[in-house]
Design a protein around this motif. Structure first.
Motif, PDB file in Angstrom:
ATOM      1  N   ALA A  47       0.823  -1.205   0.000  1.00 47.61           N
ATOM      2  CA  ALA A  47       0.000   0.000   0.000  1.00 47.61           C
ATOM      3  C   ALA A  47       0.862   1.262   0.000  1.00 47.61           C
ATOM      4  O   ALA A  47       0.672   2.166  -0.819  1.00 47.61           O
ATOM      5  N   ILE A  48       1.833   1.329   0.919  1.00 50.01           N
ATOM      6  CA  ILE A  48       2.681   2.519   1.005  1.00 50.01           C
ATOM      7  C   ILE A  48       3.527   2.669  -0.260  1.00 50.01           C
ATOM      8  O   ILE A  48       3.720   3.781  -0.772  1.00 50.01           O
ATOM      9  N   ALA A  49       4.039   1.557  -0.781  1.00 46.95           N
ATOM     10  CA  ALA A  49       4.831   1.616  -2.009  1.00 46.95           C
ATOM     11  C   ALA A  49       3.996   2.126  -3.174  1.00 46.95           C
ATOM     12  O   ALA A  49       4.460   2.938  -3.985  1.00 46.95           O
ATOM     13  N   GLN A  50       2.758   1.668  -3.252  1.00 50.71           N
ATOM     14  CA  GLN A  50       1.890   2.107  -4.342  1.00 50.71           C
ATOM     15  C   GLN A  50       1.520   3.578  -4.192  1.00 50.71           C
ATOM     16  O   GLN A  50       1.414   4.311  -5.185  1.00 50.71           O
ATOM     17  N   ILE A  51       1.349   4.029  -2.948  1.00 47.74           N
ATOM     18  CA  ILE A  51       1.060   5.448  -2.715  1.00 47.74           C
ATOM     19  C   ILE A  51       2.263   6.303  -3.097  1.00 47.74           C
ATOM     20  O   ILE A  51       2.122   7.378  -3.707  1.00 47.74           O
ATOM     21  N   LEU A  81       1.574  10.935   3.861  1.00 51.08           N
ATOM     22  CA  LEU A  81       0.123  11.119   3.984  1.00 51.08           C
ATOM     23  C   LEU A  81      -0.575   9.760   4.097  1.00 51.08           C
ATOM     24  O   LEU A  81      -1.524   9.606   4.877  1.00 51.08           O
ATOM     25  N   GLY A  82      -0.103   8.795   3.330  1.00 49.09           N
ATOM     26  CA  GLY A  82      -0.654   7.449   3.445  1.00 49.09           C
ATOM     27  C   GLY A  82      -0.417   6.860   4.823  1.00 49.09           C
ATOM     28  O   GLY A  82      -1.289   6.185   5.385  1.00 49.09           O
ATOM     29  N   GLU A  98      -6.221  -4.649   8.107  1.00 51.73           N
ATOM     30  CA  GLU A  98      -5.640  -5.294   6.921  1.00 51.73           C
ATOM     31  C   GLU A  98      -6.506  -5.060   5.694  1.00 51.73           C
ATOM     32  O   GLU A  98      -5.993  -4.829   4.591  1.00 51.73           O
ATOM     33  N   ALA A  99      -7.808  -5.101   5.865  1.00 51.79           N
ATOM     34  CA  ALA A  99      -8.714  -4.843   4.744  1.00 51.79           C
ATOM     35  C   ALA A  99      -8.588  -3.392   4.281  1.00 51.79           C
ATOM     36  O   ALA A  99      -8.613  -3.109   3.069  1.00 51.79           O
ATOM     37  N   GLN A 100      -8.452  -2.470   5.232  1.00 55.57           N
ATOM     38  CA  GLN A 100      -8.301  -1.057   4.879  1.00 55.57           C
ATOM     39  C   GLN A 100      -7.000  -0.808   4.128  1.00 55.57           C
ATOM     40  O   GLN A 100      -6.946  -0.006   3.192  1.00 55.57           O
ATOM     41  N   ILE A 101      -5.942  -1.510   4.519  1.00 55.35           N
ATOM     42  CA  ILE A 101      -4.668  -1.408   3.797  1.00 55.35           C
ATOM     43  C   ILE A 101      -4.850  -1.879   2.357  1.00 55.35           C
ATOM     44  O   ILE A 101      -4.351  -1.259   1.412  1.00 55.35           O
ATOM     45  N   GLY A 102      -5.594  -2.971   2.163  1.00 54.15           N
ATOM     46  CA  GLY A 102      -5.850  -3.478   0.821  1.00 54.15           C
ATOM     47  C   GLY A 102      -6.632  -2.500  -0.027  1.00 54.15           C
ATOM     48  O   GLY A 102      -6.331  -2.300  -1.213  1.00 54.15           O
ATOM     49  N   VAL A 103      -7.638  -1.860   0.577  1.00 52.10           N
ATOM     50  CA  VAL A 103      -8.437  -0.873  -0.149  1.00 52.10           C
ATOM     51  C   VAL A 103      -7.572   0.314  -0.547  1.00 52.10           C
ATOM     52  O   VAL A 103      -7.656   0.824  -1.685  1.00 52.10           O
ATOM     53  N   LEU A 104      -6.716   0.768   0.359  1.00 53.91           N
ATOM     54  CA  LEU A 104      -5.846   1.899   0.056  1.00 53.91           C
ATOM     55  C   LEU A 104      -4.883   1.550  -1.079  1.00 53.91           C
ATOM     56  O   LEU A 104      -4.609   2.373  -1.957  1.00 53.91           O
ATOM     57  N   PHE A 105      -4.385   0.317  -1.074  1.00 54.36           N
ATOM     58  CA  PHE A 105      -3.500  -0.120  -2.154  1.00 54.36           C
ATOM     59  C   PHE A 105      -4.212  -0.064  -3.499  1.00 54.36           C
ATOM     60  O   PHE A 105      -3.684   0.465  -4.482  1.00 54.36           O
ATOM     61  N   ILE A 106      -5.422  -0.618  -3.565  1.00 53.85           N
ATOM     62  CA  ILE A 106      -6.109  -0.684  -4.848  1.00 53.85           C
ATOM     63  C   ILE A 106      -6.530   0.702  -5.318  1.00 53.85           C
ATOM     64  O   ILE A 106      -6.558   0.987  -6.527  1.00 53.85           O
ATOM     65  N   LEU A 107      -6.846   1.602  -4.388  1.00 51.60           N
ATOM     66  CA  LEU A 107      -7.175   2.975  -4.773  1.00 51.60           C
ATOM     67  C   LEU A 107      -5.950   3.676  -5.362  1.00 51.60           C
ATOM     68  O   LEU A 107      -6.042   4.389  -6.373  1.00 51.60           O
ATOM     69  N   ALA A 108      -4.795   3.496  -4.722  1.00 49.78           N
ATOM     70  CA  ALA A 108      -3.573   4.124  -5.244  1.00 49.78           C
ATOM     71  C   ALA A 108      -3.207   3.539  -6.604  1.00 49.78           C
ATOM     72  O   ALA A 108      -2.789   4.262  -7.520  1.00 49.78           O
ATOM     73  N   ALA A 109      -3.358   2.220  -6.763  1.00 44.87           N
ATOM     74  CA  ALA A 109      -3.009   1.572  -8.027  1.00 44.87           C
ATOM     75  C   ALA A 109      -3.910   2.043  -9.162  1.00 44.87           C
ATOM     76  O   ALA A 109      -3.439   2.389 -10.253  1.00 44.87           O
ATOM     77  N   THR A 110      -5.219   2.056  -8.909  1.00 41.38           N
ATOM     78  CA  THR A 110      -6.141   2.483  -9.960  1.00 41.38           C
ATOM     79  C   THR A 110      -6.065   3.986 -10.189  1.00 41.38           C
ATOM     80  O   THR A 110      -6.280   4.458 -11.309  1.00 41.38           O
TER      81      THR A 110
END
Length: 260
Positions: A47-51, A81-82, A98-110
């Motif tokens: 997540a942080i890497a993708q942000i 900020l992430g 953990e689910a929130q981390i996954g959501v943040l990752f997919i938001l940053a990726a998309t």
């Protein structure tokens, strides 16, 4: 053609700075990866890497120098900020962190996909951020990451395991920021998690040195093999890390199963 004929063409002027970049990443990521496993937040690194990668994309849209410090600041700001956001969500809804981390990752990726949708070189840029271009790293690119690594190591040594939630996320964000641009998102995740997985059954004194050996061996073997066989360096390093981790784990002590 016999693969051995390629051995003479291995250019150490290319491999050496790439290997040094890998060492800089491992210095901070191996101990941080152990903390990630211990805290049970494995996907925070993705997540942080993708942000951080999203911050690079946003900064790149303003035509900043790809090697300049302003781009590093933009990526670092996004990652911080992430980190603040994840700290807040863990306080508010810890049971689904953990689910929130996954959501943040997919938001940053998309989000990154949307930002480069009309850029003719957008796909190539995204590929570079994900898989990395470690084989083309040059010594001059390592100055800022080296300074950052020294600062992070100093913080880790000073605080040791006393870093609280926010402090850990902030240190983690700073460590990931520079490494994403050096080696890509995939190698950031592999460098953090794979060595720690391979040594998880070993005693405390052996665990960290063995994790570093997995990392160093994986980067060294992956870089050499990628130049010999003309294969993508980042992907091959990930596989070498995984194979070495499996070998070390299989050679180590067995964890006793708890009785039923």
């Amino acid at each position: 053609m016999n693969p051995g004929t390629y051995l003479g063409t291995v250019d150490l002027t290319i491999v050496a700075p790439a290997f040094l970049a890998g060492i800089l990443v491992l210095i901070t990521h191996v101990p941080l990866g152990a903390q990630v496993l211990k805290r049970g937040i494995v996907f925070i690194d993705l997540a942080i890497a993708q942000i951080a990668a999203l911050g690079v994309i946003v900064a790149g849209m303003t035509n900043l120098d790809p090697q300049g410090w302003l781009l590093q600041v933009a990526a670092g700001t996004a990652a911080l900020l992430g980190a603040f956001l994840l700290t807040w969500t863990e306080k508010r809804w810890p049971e689904v962190q953990e689910a929130q981390i996954g959501v943040l990752f997919i938001l940053a990726a998309t989000g990154g996909l949307l930002l480069v949708a009309h850029n003719p070189h957008g796909g190539e840029h995204l590929q570079d951020l994900l898989a990395g271009q470690i084989l083309w790293v040059r010594y001059e690119q390592l100055l800022i990451p080296a300074i950052g690594t020294a600062a992070i190591v100093a913080m880790l040594l000073f605080f040791k395991e006393r870093l609280r939630r926010l402090g850990f996320y902030l240190v983690f964000a700073l460590a990931v920021t520079a490494s994403v641009q050096l080696v890509g998102v995939y190698l950031v995740f592999a460098s953090l998690i794979v060595p720690s997985l391979g040594v998880r059954n070993y005693g405390g004194q052996k665990r960290l040195p063995l994790a570093y050996l997995i990392g160093i061996g994986g980067y060294g073997a992956g870089l050499l093999l990628s130049t010999i066989f003309d294969l993508p360096s980042g992907a091959l390093i990930v596989w070498c890390l995984a194979l070495l981790a499996i070998l070390v784990y299989a050679s180590g002590p067995r964890k006793e199963l708890a009785p039923n």
